[in-house]
Structures are given as C-alpha cells and as structure tokens.
Design a protein around this motif. Sequence first.
Motif, PDB file in Angstrom:
ATOM      1  N   ARG A 128       2.151  42.335  53.113  1.00  0.00           N
ATOM      2  CA  ARG A 128       3.277  41.439  53.357  1.00  0.00           C
ATOM      3  C   ARG A 128       3.566  41.227  54.841  1.00  0.00           C
ATOM      4  O   ARG A 128       4.042  40.170  55.222  1.00  0.00           O
ATOM      5  CB  ARG A 128       4.529  41.990  52.664  1.00  0.00           C
ATOM      6  CG  ARG A 128       4.445  41.989  51.145  1.00  0.00           C
ATOM      7  CD  ARG A 128       5.569  42.790  50.546  1.00  0.00           C
ATOM      8  NE  ARG A 128       5.437  44.211  50.904  1.00  0.00           N
ATOM      9  CZ  ARG A 128       6.306  45.154  50.562  1.00  0.00           C
ATOM     10  NH1 ARG A 128       7.383  44.831  49.873  1.00  0.00           N
ATOM     11  NH2 ARG A 128       6.100  46.396  50.911  1.00  0.00           N
ATOM     12  N   THR A 129       3.313  42.220  55.667  1.00  0.00           N
ATOM     13  CA  THR A 129       3.579  42.092  57.089  1.00  0.00           C
ATOM     14  C   THR A 129       2.265  41.892  57.843  1.00  0.00           C
ATOM     15  O   THR A 129       1.178  42.139  57.309  1.00  0.00           O
ATOM     16  CB  THR A 129       4.279  43.347  57.646  1.00  0.00           C
ATOM     17  OG1 THR A 129       3.372  44.462  57.585  1.00  0.00           O
ATOM     18  CG2 THR A 129       5.523  43.675  56.819  1.00  0.00           C
ATOM     19  N   LYS A 130       2.365  41.435  59.086  1.00  0.00           N
ATOM     20  CA  LYS A 130       1.171  41.255  59.898  1.00  0.00           C
ATOM     21  C   LYS A 130       0.424  42.579  60.046  1.00  0.00           C
ATOM     22  O   LYS A 130      -0.812  42.625  59.984  1.00  0.00           O
ATOM     23  CB  LYS A 130       1.555  40.701  61.277  1.00  0.00           C
ATOM     24  CG  LYS A 130       0.366  40.527  62.206  1.00  0.00           C
ATOM     25  CD  LYS A 130       0.760  39.959  63.553  1.00  0.00           C
ATOM     26  CE  LYS A 130       1.075  38.486  63.487  1.00  0.00           C
ATOM     27  NZ  LYS A 130       1.201  37.880  64.824  1.00  0.00           N
ATOM     28  N   GLU A 131       1.164  43.671  60.240  1.00  0.00           N
ATOM     29  CA  GLU A 131       0.540  44.980  60.397  1.00  0.00           C
ATOM     30  C   GLU A 131      -0.225  45.380  59.132  1.00  0.00           C
ATOM     31  O   GLU A 131      -1.327  45.938  59.213  1.00  0.00           O
ATOM     32  CB  GLU A 131       1.597  46.042  60.734  1.00  0.00           C
ATOM     33  CG  GLU A 131       2.185  45.941  62.137  1.00  0.00           C
ATOM     34  CD  GLU A 131       3.153  44.780  62.275  1.00  0.00           C
ATOM     35  OE1 GLU A 131       3.620  44.252  61.225  1.00  0.00           O
ATOM     36  OE2 GLU A 131       3.452  44.392  63.424  1.00  0.00           O
ATOM     37  N   GLU A 132       0.350  45.106  57.961  1.00  0.00           N
ATOM     38  CA  GLU A 132      -0.328  45.436  56.708  1.00  0.00           C
ATOM     39  C   GLU A 132      -1.583  44.591  56.517  1.00  0.00           C
ATOM     40  O   GLU A 132      -2.614  45.081  56.042  1.00  0.00           O
ATOM     41  CB  GLU A 132       0.627  45.248  55.524  1.00  0.00           C
ATOM     42  CG  GLU A 132       1.712  46.310  55.437  1.00  0.00           C
ATOM     43  CD  GLU A 132       2.652  46.071  54.280  1.00  0.00           C
ATOM     44  OE1 GLU A 132       2.590  44.973  53.676  1.00  0.00           O
ATOM     45  OE2 GLU A 132       3.457  46.968  53.975  1.00  0.00           O
ATOM     46  N   ILE A 133      -1.505  43.315  56.866  1.00  0.00           N
ATOM     47  CA  ILE A 133      -2.667  42.435  56.752  1.00  0.00           C
ATOM     48  C   ILE A 133      -3.791  42.926  57.659  1.00  0.00           C
ATOM     49  O   ILE A 133      -4.950  43.047  57.232  1.00  0.00           O
ATOM     50  CB  ILE A 133      -2.289  40.986  57.099  1.00  0.00           C
ATOM     51  CG1 ILE A 133      -1.359  40.403  56.030  1.00  0.00           C
ATOM     52  CG2 ILE A 133      -3.548  40.113  57.221  1.00  0.00           C
ATOM     53  CD1 ILE A 133      -0.806  39.036  56.370  1.00  0.00           C
ATOM     54  N   TYR A 134      -3.458  43.243  58.894  1.00  0.00           N
ATOM     55  CA  TYR A 134      -4.479  43.712  59.823  1.00  0.00           C
ATOM     56  C   TYR A 134      -5.014  45.084  59.419  1.00  0.00           C
ATOM     57  O   TYR A 134      -6.199  45.377  59.596  1.00  0.00           O
ATOM     58  CB  TYR A 134      -3.931  43.751  61.239  1.00  0.00           C
ATOM     59  CG  TYR A 134      -3.827  42.387  61.881  1.00  0.00           C
ATOM     60  CD1 TYR A 134      -4.757  41.395  61.605  1.00  0.00           C
ATOM     61  CD2 TYR A 134      -2.797  42.082  62.772  1.00  0.00           C
ATOM     62  CE1 TYR A 134      -4.669  40.141  62.174  1.00  0.00           C
ATOM     63  CE2 TYR A 134      -2.708  40.827  63.364  1.00  0.00           C
ATOM     64  CZ  TYR A 134      -3.645  39.868  63.052  1.00  0.00           C
ATOM     65  OH  TYR A 134      -3.555  38.620  63.630  1.00  0.00           O
ATOM     66  N   SER A 135      -4.140  45.936  58.892  1.00  0.00           N
ATOM     67  CA  SER A 135      -4.596  47.231  58.408  1.00  0.00           C
ATOM     68  C   SER A 135      -5.630  47.066  57.305  1.00  0.00           C
ATOM     69  O   SER A 135      -6.656  47.760  57.274  1.00  0.00           O
ATOM     70  CB  SER A 135      -3.404  48.045  57.899  1.00  0.00           C
ATOM     71  OG  SER A 135      -3.838  49.278  57.354  1.00  0.00           O
TER      72      SER A 135
END
Length: 215
Positions: free
Chosen positions: A157-164
């Motif tokens: 849901r967040t940019k950090e989660e997508i990149y992770s």
Amino acid sequence: MEFLRNLLKDQPYVLFCYMTGVLPIKKYSSGSALNMFDEHTFLKDRQFGEFFGFTEKEVINLVDKNSEIKFEDLESWYNGYLTAKGIKIYNPRSVVKALQNDYCESYWTNTGAMDEVAKYLKYNTLEIRDDVIKMVAGDEIDITIDDEFRAGQGEPRTKEEIYSAMIVLGFLSYYDGYLKIPNKELMKEFEKALRDMLILLSIQEEEMIRPLLLN
C-alpha cells in the motif's frame, strides 16, 4: 501453514530444517504455528547474505572455466545486488544460463511479478513511475526501507512496501538507504515495461480521441 506445522513443529524426527524461497514465511501472529523459524532475508541479513547468490569470486572462478564470456560482461549484466554488509551478489540463474549459452542476455523469468510493476508504472502509483524513470536514467533513489514485504500480507500500500516487494523479488537493489536498478538485465526489463506502458497509454488515448474525430 498447517501442513508445515504438522510436518515440522515438535516432531521427534526433526533436528534441523532449512527452507529457502523468494518470500519470507507468513506469520499470522507472534504465536504463529511456525514461530520457531529464524528468518535470514536479503534486505537485512548480515550472517548468510553471501549465500543468496554468486559472489564476485565465485563468478570469476566460473569465468576461468569458460573462454567465451568475459567477466566484465557478466559483471555488467548480472551484478548490482548488495547484501546488508555490502557484499556484491550476482543473479545465479542468469550467470549459469549465460555460461551455458556462451551469451549474455536477459534470462529474467519473473514475468508475473513484472506485470504488477507495470501496473504501478501505468498509473504512476505513489509516483513510482517517476522514480523508475530516474533509475533508468542511472540515478539512485534516496529512501529508507525498514519493513520487508511478506508472503500473504496483501497488496503493498505504501511506496516503501512496494519497493520492499520489488527488492525481495529481485527487481531492485537496496543498500545504505539508496535504491537502484541493479544491472543491465533488469534495466532492459524496466525499459521494456516503460515502452509497453507508453504503447498502452497511446492506444487508450487514441480510442478516446477517435469518437471526437468522427463527430
């Protein structure tokens, strides 16, 4: 989950279990049925990170047995991943395929996950497309990623989660707070995804404009 619990947990025939895979084991809670595992993941592990792929020394040794491919070619195509300790790691499957075929090209096979990446690019979700365009141009993205994407946790849901998720799946390399496209192999995949996105957008725009022209 139940299968693994019944197979492994508190069984007298199990002394030690080693499991490997792309995604960390899903835990429902701290009291999960599989809470006895120690997880060693690419993003954070400082003990076994060098075993997550081929090290530079291992690639050099393999090249010495193959006179058709230069080390510099393998380095350009398949290097770029860094462990939490900064050890260079090469994509092992692609290195093996290149040596078998005596030719460097993209041997990336994770097409399903790349479809998800294409979706983020199409809609520029959380400005992901803007970041990818910068990385394709050779820039790095300054971002802090603390939490790892886990199996079964749902869509990021967040940019950090997508990149992770993209790091865990091998699309991006992350080290010391900087995110980048690791090598030529993945650069070509992202370039293709961007081209496909532009073609799709052009088709959609054409379909929207055509009725206006007919009127």
